[in-house]
Design an enzyme around this catalytic site. Sequence first.
Site, PDB file in Angstrom:
ATOM      1  N   HIS A   1       5.012  20.360  58.064  1.00 53.67           N
ATOM      2  CA  HIS A   1       4.480  21.161  59.188  1.00 53.67           C
ATOM      3  C   HIS A   1       5.126  22.408  59.455  1.00 53.67           C
ATOM      4  O   HIS A   1       4.527  23.406  59.645  1.00 53.67           O
ATOM      5  CB  HIS A   1       5.033  20.383  60.290  1.00 53.67           C
ATOM      6  CG  HIS A   1       4.557  18.860  60.860  1.00 53.67           C
ATOM      7  ND1 HIS A   1       3.366  18.703  60.670  1.00 53.67           N
ATOM      8  CD2 HIS A   1       5.207  17.704  60.918  1.00 53.67           C
ATOM      9  CE1 HIS A   1       2.979  17.616  60.705  1.00 53.67           C
ATOM     10  NE2 HIS A   1       3.922  16.930  61.014  1.00 53.67           N
TER      11      HIS A   1
ATOM     12  N   ASP B   1      -5.078  19.958  59.396  1.00 52.98           N
ATOM     13  CA  ASP B   1      -4.572  18.780  59.073  1.00 52.98           C
ATOM     14  C   ASP B   1      -4.318  18.686  57.403  1.00 52.98           C
ATOM     15  O   ASP B   1      -4.730  19.614  56.717  1.00 52.98           O
ATOM     16  CB  ASP B   1      -5.841  17.637  59.146  1.00 52.98           C
ATOM     17  CG  ASP B   1      -5.470  16.273  59.078  1.00 52.98           C
ATOM     18  OD1 ASP B   1      -4.222  16.080  59.008  1.00 52.98           O
ATOM     19  OD2 ASP B   1      -6.323  15.223  58.724  1.00 52.98           O
TER      20      ASP B   1
ATOM     21  N   LEU C   1      -6.564  39.554  68.719  1.00 52.66           N
ATOM     22  CA  LEU C   1      -6.869  38.249  68.524  1.00 52.66           C
ATOM     23  C   LEU C   1      -6.375  37.439  69.957  1.00 52.66           C
ATOM     24  O   LEU C   1      -5.300  37.428  70.032  1.00 52.66           O
ATOM     25  CB  LEU C   1      -6.515  37.862  67.544  1.00 52.66           C
ATOM     26  CG  LEU C   1      -6.810  36.104  66.994  1.00 52.66           C
ATOM     27  CD1 LEU C   1      -8.245  36.183  66.482  1.00 52.66           C
ATOM     28  CD2 LEU C   1      -6.209  35.449  65.738  1.00 52.66           C
TER      29      LEU C   1
END
Length: 234
Positions: free
Chosen positions: A31, A14, A125
Amino acid sequence: MTAKLPAHVAIVMDGNGRWASKRLLPHNAGHRAGAQNLRTLSEEIEKLGIQYLTVYALSTENFSRPEKEVQGLLKLMHEYFQQYIEDSKKNDMRMRFIGDTTRFEPELQQKIETLKTLTREKKGLQVTLAINYGGRDELVRAARKLVREAASGNLSPGDINEETLARTLDTFPTPYPDLLIRTGGEKRISNYMLWQLAYAEMYFSDVLWPDFGAKDLQGALTWFAGRQRRYGGR
Ligand code: FPP
Protein backbone atom coordinates in the site's frame (compact mmCIF):
# COMPACT_ATOMS: atom_id res chain seq x y z
CA MET A 1 0.45 12.74 -27.87
CA THR A 2 -2.81 10.85 -28.12
CA ALA A 3 -5.38 12.64 -30.24
CA LYS A 4 -8.40 11.96 -28.03
CA LEU A 5 -7.52 12.44 -24.39
CA PRO A 6 -10.03 11.54 -21.66
CA ALA A 7 -11.03 14.55 -19.54
CA HIS A 8 -11.54 12.30 -16.53
CA VAL A 9 -9.61 9.14 -15.64
CA ALA A 10 -10.74 6.89 -12.80
CA ILE A 11 -8.42 4.22 -11.37
CA VAL A 12 -8.91 1.10 -9.27
CA MET A 13 -5.41 0.75 -7.83
CA ASP A 14 -5.33 -3.02 -7.38
CA GLY A 15 -2.38 -5.33 -6.81
CA ASN A 16 -0.58 -3.77 -3.84
CA GLY A 17 -0.77 -6.98 -1.80
CA ARG A 18 0.63 -9.16 -4.56
CA TRP A 19 3.37 -6.61 -5.24
CA ALA A 20 4.41 -6.91 -1.58
CA SER A 21 4.13 -10.73 -1.45
CA LYS A 22 6.40 -11.08 -4.48
CA ARG A 23 9.04 -9.21 -2.46
CA LEU A 24 8.33 -11.09 0.78
CA LEU A 25 7.19 -7.80 2.29
CA PRO A 26 4.15 -7.20 4.53
CA HIS A 27 0.91 -6.23 2.75
CA ASN A 28 1.14 -2.65 4.00
CA ALA A 29 4.49 -2.17 2.25
CA GLY A 30 2.51 -2.70 -0.96
CA HIS A 31 0.00 0.00 0.00
CA ARG A 32 2.89 2.34 0.80
CA ALA A 33 4.45 1.71 -2.61
CA GLY A 34 0.98 2.22 -4.10
CA ALA A 35 0.51 5.57 -2.37
CA GLN A 36 3.92 6.67 -3.65
CA ASN A 37 3.01 5.60 -7.17
CA LEU A 38 -0.18 7.64 -6.93
CA ARG A 39 1.89 10.77 -6.26
CA THR A 40 4.20 10.05 -9.18
CA LEU A 41 1.46 9.15 -11.62
CA SER A 42 -0.73 12.14 -10.66
CA GLU A 43 2.08 14.42 -11.78
CA GLU A 44 2.35 12.52 -15.04
CA ILE A 45 -1.42 12.75 -15.57
CA GLU A 46 -1.37 16.48 -14.89
CA LYS A 47 1.50 17.01 -17.34
CA LEU A 48 -0.51 15.29 -20.06
CA GLY A 49 -3.31 17.83 -19.61
CA ILE A 50 -5.95 15.45 -18.23
CA GLN A 51 -8.31 17.47 -16.03
CA TYR A 52 -9.76 14.97 -13.55
CA LEU A 53 -8.42 11.94 -11.72
CA THR A 54 -10.49 9.86 -9.28
CA VAL A 55 -8.80 7.01 -7.42
CA TYR A 56 -10.18 4.24 -5.21
CA ALA A 57 -8.01 4.48 -2.10
CA LEU A 58 -10.27 2.76 0.45
CA SER A 59 -13.59 1.06 -0.11
CA THR A 60 -16.36 0.60 2.46
CA GLU A 61 -15.62 -3.14 2.17
CA ASN A 62 -11.88 -2.68 2.85
CA PHE A 63 -12.78 -2.05 6.52
CA SER A 64 -13.41 -5.78 6.85
CA ARG A 65 -9.73 -6.55 6.13
CA PRO A 66 -7.44 -7.59 9.00
CA GLU A 67 -7.21 -4.88 11.66
CA LYS A 68 -3.47 -4.46 11.12
CA GLU A 69 -3.94 -3.75 7.41
CA VAL A 70 -6.79 -1.28 8.05
CA GLN A 71 -4.70 0.54 10.67
CA GLY A 72 -1.78 0.60 8.22
CA LEU A 73 -3.95 2.16 5.51
CA LEU A 74 -5.27 4.79 7.93
CA LYS A 75 -1.74 5.63 9.07
CA LEU A 76 -0.70 5.95 5.43
CA MET A 77 -3.55 8.36 4.82
CA HIS A 78 -2.48 10.51 7.78
CA GLU A 79 1.05 10.63 6.43
CA TYR A 80 0.17 11.25 2.81
CA PHE A 81 -2.52 13.82 3.53
CA GLN A 82 0.08 15.73 5.53
CA GLN A 83 2.41 15.44 2.55
CA TYR A 84 -0.35 16.66 0.23
CA ILE A 85 -0.88 19.64 2.54
CA GLU A 86 2.84 20.48 2.13
CA ASP A 87 2.66 19.86 -1.63
CA SER A 88 -0.25 22.27 -1.97
CA LYS A 89 2.17 25.14 -1.25
CA LYS A 90 4.02 24.32 -4.46
CA ASN A 91 1.59 22.61 -6.83
CA ASP A 92 -1.71 23.43 -8.47
CA MET A 93 -3.73 20.27 -7.75
CA ARG A 94 -7.18 20.45 -6.23
CA MET A 95 -8.07 17.69 -3.77
CA ARG A 96 -11.60 16.42 -3.28
CA PHE A 97 -12.94 13.41 -1.39
CA ILE A 98 -15.83 11.04 -1.96
CA GLY A 99 -17.14 8.44 0.46
CA ASP A 100 -18.44 8.58 3.99
CA THR A 101 -15.62 10.41 5.76
CA THR A 102 -17.63 10.76 9.00
CA ARG A 103 -16.33 7.33 10.02
CA PHE A 104 -12.74 8.57 10.35
CA GLU A 105 -11.20 9.86 13.56
CA PRO A 106 -11.39 13.66 14.01
CA GLU A 107 -7.70 14.26 13.27
CA LEU A 108 -7.98 12.61 9.85
CA GLN A 109 -11.24 14.44 9.13
CA GLN A 110 -9.45 17.67 10.01
CA LYS A 111 -6.68 16.93 7.49
CA ILE A 112 -9.31 16.23 4.85
CA GLU A 113 -11.02 19.57 5.55
CA THR A 114 -7.66 21.39 5.49
CA LEU A 115 -6.78 19.85 2.13
CA LYS A 116 -10.15 20.72 0.64
CA THR A 117 -9.90 24.32 1.84
CA LEU A 118 -6.24 24.84 0.88
CA THR A 119 -6.76 23.60 -2.68
CA ARG A 120 -10.25 25.02 -3.34
CA GLU A 121 -9.02 27.57 -5.88
CA LYS A 122 -6.47 25.35 -7.61
CA LYS A 123 -6.86 25.01 -11.35
CA GLY A 124 -4.48 22.13 -12.11
CA LEU A 125 -5.36 18.44 -11.96
CA GLN A 126 -8.60 17.91 -10.03
CA VAL A 127 -7.88 14.86 -7.87
CA THR A 128 -10.64 13.01 -6.03
CA LEU A 129 -9.75 10.39 -3.44
CA ALA A 130 -12.43 7.79 -2.75
CA ILE A 131 -12.09 6.83 0.91
CA ASN A 132 -14.56 4.70 2.83
CA TYR A 133 -16.34 4.82 -0.50
CA GLY A 134 -18.83 2.36 -1.97
CA GLY A 135 -21.07 3.01 -4.97
CA ARG A 136 -24.06 1.39 -3.29
CA ASP A 137 -23.46 3.29 -0.05
CA GLU A 138 -23.27 6.55 -2.03
CA LEU A 139 -26.64 5.78 -3.68
CA VAL A 140 -28.21 4.91 -0.32
CA ARG A 141 -26.96 8.20 1.16
CA ALA A 142 -28.28 10.05 -1.91
CA ALA A 143 -31.70 8.41 -1.51
CA ARG A 144 -31.77 9.48 2.15
CA LYS A 145 -30.98 13.10 1.21
CA LEU A 146 -33.82 13.13 -1.34
CA VAL A 147 -36.28 11.62 1.14
CA ARG A 148 -35.27 14.20 3.75
CA GLU A 149 -35.93 17.00 1.23
CA ALA A 150 -39.27 15.44 0.30
CA ALA A 151 -40.23 15.08 3.96
CA SER A 152 -39.52 18.76 4.52
CA GLY A 153 -41.84 19.61 1.62
CA ASN A 154 -39.11 20.82 -0.75
CA LEU A 155 -39.25 17.97 -3.26
CA SER A 156 -41.98 15.97 -4.97
CA PRO A 157 -41.56 12.69 -6.93
CA GLY A 158 -41.77 14.50 -10.27
CA ASP A 159 -38.74 16.63 -9.33
CA ILE A 160 -36.51 13.56 -9.23
CA ASN A 161 -34.72 12.95 -12.50
CA GLU A 162 -31.19 11.99 -13.55
CA GLU A 163 -29.97 15.53 -12.99
CA THR A 164 -31.39 15.96 -9.48
CA LEU A 165 -30.11 12.52 -8.47
CA ALA A 166 -26.66 13.29 -9.88
CA ARG A 167 -26.57 16.48 -7.81
CA THR A 168 -26.98 14.51 -4.60
CA LEU A 169 -24.01 12.21 -5.31
CA ASP A 170 -20.63 12.68 -3.62
CA THR A 171 -18.96 13.27 -6.97
CA PHE A 172 -21.02 16.36 -7.89
CA PRO A 173 -20.02 18.64 -9.69
CA THR A 174 -17.17 16.59 -11.19
CA PRO A 175 -18.08 15.25 -14.66
CA TYR A 176 -18.38 11.48 -15.11
CA PRO A 177 -15.23 9.46 -15.87
CA ASP A 178 -14.41 8.80 -19.53
CA LEU A 179 -11.87 6.08 -18.85
CA LEU A 180 -11.66 3.56 -16.02
CA ILE A 181 -8.31 1.85 -15.52
CA ARG A 182 -8.11 -1.19 -13.25
CA THR A 183 -4.66 -2.57 -12.56
CA GLY A 184 -3.80 -5.95 -11.03
CA GLY A 185 -5.51 -8.28 -13.50
CA GLU A 186 -9.09 -8.49 -12.15
CA LYS A 187 -11.91 -7.48 -14.45
CA ARG A 188 -14.63 -6.01 -12.27
CA ILE A 189 -15.59 -2.60 -10.91
CA SER A 190 -15.89 -3.58 -7.23
CA ASN A 191 -18.66 -1.17 -6.21
CA TYR A 192 -16.80 1.83 -7.69
CA MET A 193 -18.87 4.78 -8.98
CA LEU A 194 -21.76 2.55 -10.12
CA TRP A 195 -23.79 5.46 -11.48
CA GLN A 196 -20.93 7.55 -12.82
CA LEU A 197 -19.20 4.79 -14.82
CA ALA A 198 -22.29 4.02 -16.92
CA TYR A 199 -20.59 4.99 -20.20
CA ALA A 200 -16.92 4.89 -19.26
CA GLU A 201 -14.50 2.92 -21.40
CA MET A 202 -12.90 0.18 -19.28
CA TYR A 203 -9.23 -0.70 -19.50
CA PHE A 204 -7.87 -3.65 -17.56
CA SER A 205 -4.15 -4.09 -17.03
CA ASP A 206 -2.30 -7.04 -15.49
CA VAL A 207 0.37 -4.71 -14.11
CA LEU A 208 0.27 -4.43 -10.31
CA TRP A 209 -0.55 -0.90 -9.17
CA PRO A 210 2.84 0.02 -7.61
CA ASP A 211 4.50 -0.93 -10.95
CA PHE A 212 1.98 0.91 -13.15
CA GLY A 213 4.09 3.68 -14.67
CA ALA A 214 4.01 6.37 -17.34
CA LYS A 215 4.41 3.84 -20.19
CA ASP A 216 1.51 1.74 -18.90
CA LEU A 217 -0.61 4.89 -18.64
CA GLN A 218 0.31 5.78 -22.20
CA GLY A 219 -0.85 2.31 -23.27
CA ALA A 220 -4.24 2.92 -21.67
CA LEU A 221 -4.54 6.36 -23.29
CA THR A 222 -3.62 5.03 -26.73
CA TRP A 223 -6.25 2.30 -26.33
CA PHE A 224 -8.80 4.94 -25.25
CA ALA A 225 -8.02 7.12 -28.29
CA GLY A 226 -9.04 4.23 -30.53
CA ARG A 227 -12.44 3.73 -28.91
CA GLN A 228 -15.66 4.92 -30.52
CA ARG A 229 -18.00 6.20 -27.87
CA ARG A 230 -21.67 5.93 -28.75
CA TYR A 231 -23.43 6.38 -25.41
CA GLY A 232 -26.06 3.86 -26.49
CA GLY A 233 -26.64 5.54 -29.85
CA ARG A 234 -25.36 4.43 -33.27
C1 FPP B 1 -5.95 -2.92 -3.53
O1 FPP B 1 -4.80 -3.71 -3.37
C2 FPP B 1 -5.72 -1.59 -3.00
C3 FPP B 1 -6.31 -1.11 -1.89
C4 FPP B 1 -7.27 -1.90 -1.08
C5 FPP B 1 -6.00 0.23 -1.37
C6 FPP B 1 -5.37 1.18 -2.37
C7 FPP B 1 -4.65 2.18 -1.60
C8 FPP B 1 -3.52 2.79 -2.02
C9 FPP B 1 -2.89 2.63 -3.33
C10 FPP B 1 -2.91 3.74 -1.08
C11 FPP B 1 -3.54 5.08 -1.27
C12 FPP B 1 -3.19 5.86 -0.14
C13 FPP B 1 -3.33 7.17 -0.03
C14 FPP B 1 -2.77 7.81 1.13
C15 FPP B 1 -4.04 7.98 -1.01
P1 FPP B 1 -4.91 -5.14 -2.71
O2 FPP B 1 -4.40 -5.04 -1.32
O3 FPP B 1 -6.30 -5.67 -2.84
O4 FPP B 1 -3.92 -5.95 -3.62
P2 FPP B 1 -3.98 -7.51 -3.92
O5 FPP B 1 -5.21 -7.73 -4.76
O6 FPP B 1 -2.72 -7.76 -4.68
O7 FPP B 1 -4.01 -8.20 -2.58
